[in-house]
Write a protein that holds these residues in place. Structure first.
Motif, mmCIF file in Angstrom:
data_model
loop_
_atom_site.group_PDB
_atom_site.id
_atom_site.type_symbol
_atom_site.label_atom_id
_atom_site.label_comp_id
_atom_site.label_asym_id
_atom_site.label_seq_id
_atom_site.Cartn_x
_atom_site.Cartn_y
_atom_site.Cartn_z
ATOM 1 N N TYR A 197 -5.208 -12.268 -15.287
ATOM 2 C CA TYR A 197 -4.776 -12.031 -13.905
ATOM 3 C C TYR A 197 -5.587 -12.880 -12.933
ATOM 4 N N GLY A 198 -6.891 -12.978 -13.177
ATOM 5 C CA GLY A 198 -7.744 -13.763 -12.292
ATOM 6 C C GLY A 198 -7.321 -15.214 -12.210
ATOM 7 N N ILE A 199 -6.830 -15.769 -13.303
ATOM 8 C CA ILE A 199 -6.386 -17.163 -13.319
ATOM 9 C C ILE A 199 -4.957 -17.305 -12.806
ATOM 10 N N ASP A 254 -4.202 -17.773 -24.498
ATOM 11 C CA ASP A 254 -2.879 -17.884 -23.873
ATOM 12 C C ASP A 254 -2.726 -16.716 -22.905
ATOM 13 N N TYR A 255 -3.029 -16.972 -21.645
ATOM 14 C CA TYR A 255 -3.008 -15.894 -20.657
ATOM 15 C C TYR A 255 -1.600 -15.371 -20.401
ATOM 16 N N TYR A 256 -0.614 -16.210 -20.561
ATOM 17 C CA TYR A 256 0.762 -15.737 -20.409
ATOM 18 C C TYR A 256 1.102 -14.737 -21.504
ATOM 19 N N ARG A 282 -12.240 -5.415 -25.136
ATOM 20 C CA ARG A 282 -11.928 -6.848 -25.242
ATOM 21 C C ARG A 282 -10.580 -7.152 -24.592
ATOM 22 N N LYS A 283 -9.586 -6.321 -24.880
ATOM 23 C CA LYS A 283 -8.262 -6.546 -24.317
ATOM 24 C C LYS A 283 -8.258 -6.343 -22.806
ATOM 25 N N PHE A 284 -9.020 -5.364 -22.340
ATOM 26 C CA PHE A 284 -9.106 -5.117 -20.901
ATOM 27 C C PHE A 284 -9.716 -6.320 -20.183
ATOM 28 N N LYS A 285 -10.752 -6.894 -20.794
ATOM 29 C CA LYS A 285 -11.381 -8.064 -20.208
ATOM 30 C C LYS A 285 -10.417 -9.252 -20.197
ATOM 31 N N GLU A 286 -9.689 -9.458 -21.289
ATOM 32 C CA GLU A 286 -8.738 -10.567 -21.354
ATOM 33 C C GLU A 286 -7.640 -10.419 -20.311
#
Length: 272
Positions: A218-220, A164-166, A209-213
């Motif tokens: 943001y990328g999406i 869930d990117y939001y 892991r959190k930094f990558k997520e």
């Protein structure tokens, strides 16, 4: 009695009344006729209460009706469904599911109970159960509406299994472009690995892991086309290489430029 147990109460009444005209003291007929009248009356009272908006009273009346004749499976299946409808309206979804299940035990092809239970599962976020029920419903009735409900449930299930990117960025689904940027700026700076150089190995991995997520999110979400495809449930693997293969450092640098510099555990602000 056959008509009564098939929930054809009015037709059953005609036969009971004919018997009693011929044999006024026929005890079995008097007993079953009285029970049938009480059951019909209580069910109708429950229906009237529900239509009048007295949902708690309707729940009580349906419950009382269910106690009148446990052998009348057909009528009781409808009573369980009616009570499930009331529970659903009251927000007691687990009770509604239990009553729909009870109705289906009495009548395994009771489509309305199956659809009601599926809707409750959807509202509770139990999407796999909802898909299972909608699939069963489509086997009973391949209507366009049932097929639509099944497809919606499958899509929602698919979405629920993705990141869930939001939520990762801490924004709602209607967030503006500026809100997405602000959220990324805040989260990226908090989780950047160089900021946690002195942490334990376990904490370092967690922050990485959190930094990558955050970078994935943001990328999406910063790309209108990718965001729309994500919102529509499309697989991330189909998004031109974005998603799981994102390089969070590249995203960070593209966003901040030379504003921030990292090194040897340091975290400094670069003035122009």
């Amino acid at each position: 009695m056959c008509l009564y147990y098939q929930d054809h109460v009015d037709q059953a009444f005609q036969h009971f009344q004919r018997v009693l005209r011929l044999f006024p003291d026929h005890e079995k007929t008097k007993e079953i006729y009285k029970k049938a009248k009480n059951l019909k009356l209580k069910k109708e009272e429950g229906n009237e209460a529900f239509k009048a908006g007295r949902v708690q009273a309707a729940y009580t009346l349906y419950t009382e009706a269910l106690q009148i004749d446990p052998h009348n499976l057909s009528t009781n299946a409808k009573l369980y469904f009616n009570r499930a409808t009331v529970s659903s309206k009251l927000g007691r979804l687990n009770e509604a599911i239990a009553d729909c299940s009870a109705a289906l035990e009495l009548d395994s092809i009771y489509l309305k109970a199956l659809l009601r239970r599926a809707k409750c599962y959807m509202d509770l976020g139990e999407y796999e159960d909802a898909v299972r029920d909608y699939e069963s419903a489509c086997k009973m009735d391949k209507s366009r509406e049932n097929k639509r409900l099944l497809q919606e449930a499958k899509l929602t299930l698919k979405k629920s299994k993705r990141k869930d990117y939001y939520k990762i960025l801490g924004i709602d689904r209607n967030a503006s472009t500026d809100e997405i940027k602000k959220a990324y700026r805040k989260r990226a700076l908090v989780h950047h690995p160089d900021r946690h150089a002195n942490a334990s190995d376990g904490e370092k991995k967690e922050q990485e892991r959190k930094f990558k997520e955050v970078g994935e999110a943001y990328g999406i979400l910063s790309d209108p086309k990718k965001r729309a495809r994500y919102d529509n449930g499309q697989d991330l693997e189909d998004m031109d290489g974005m998603g799981a293969n994102v390089d969070p450092t590249t995203v960070f640098q593209a966003f901040f430029g030379d504003q921030y510099a990292f090194g040897n555990g340091g975290f400094t602000f670069q003035f122009g």
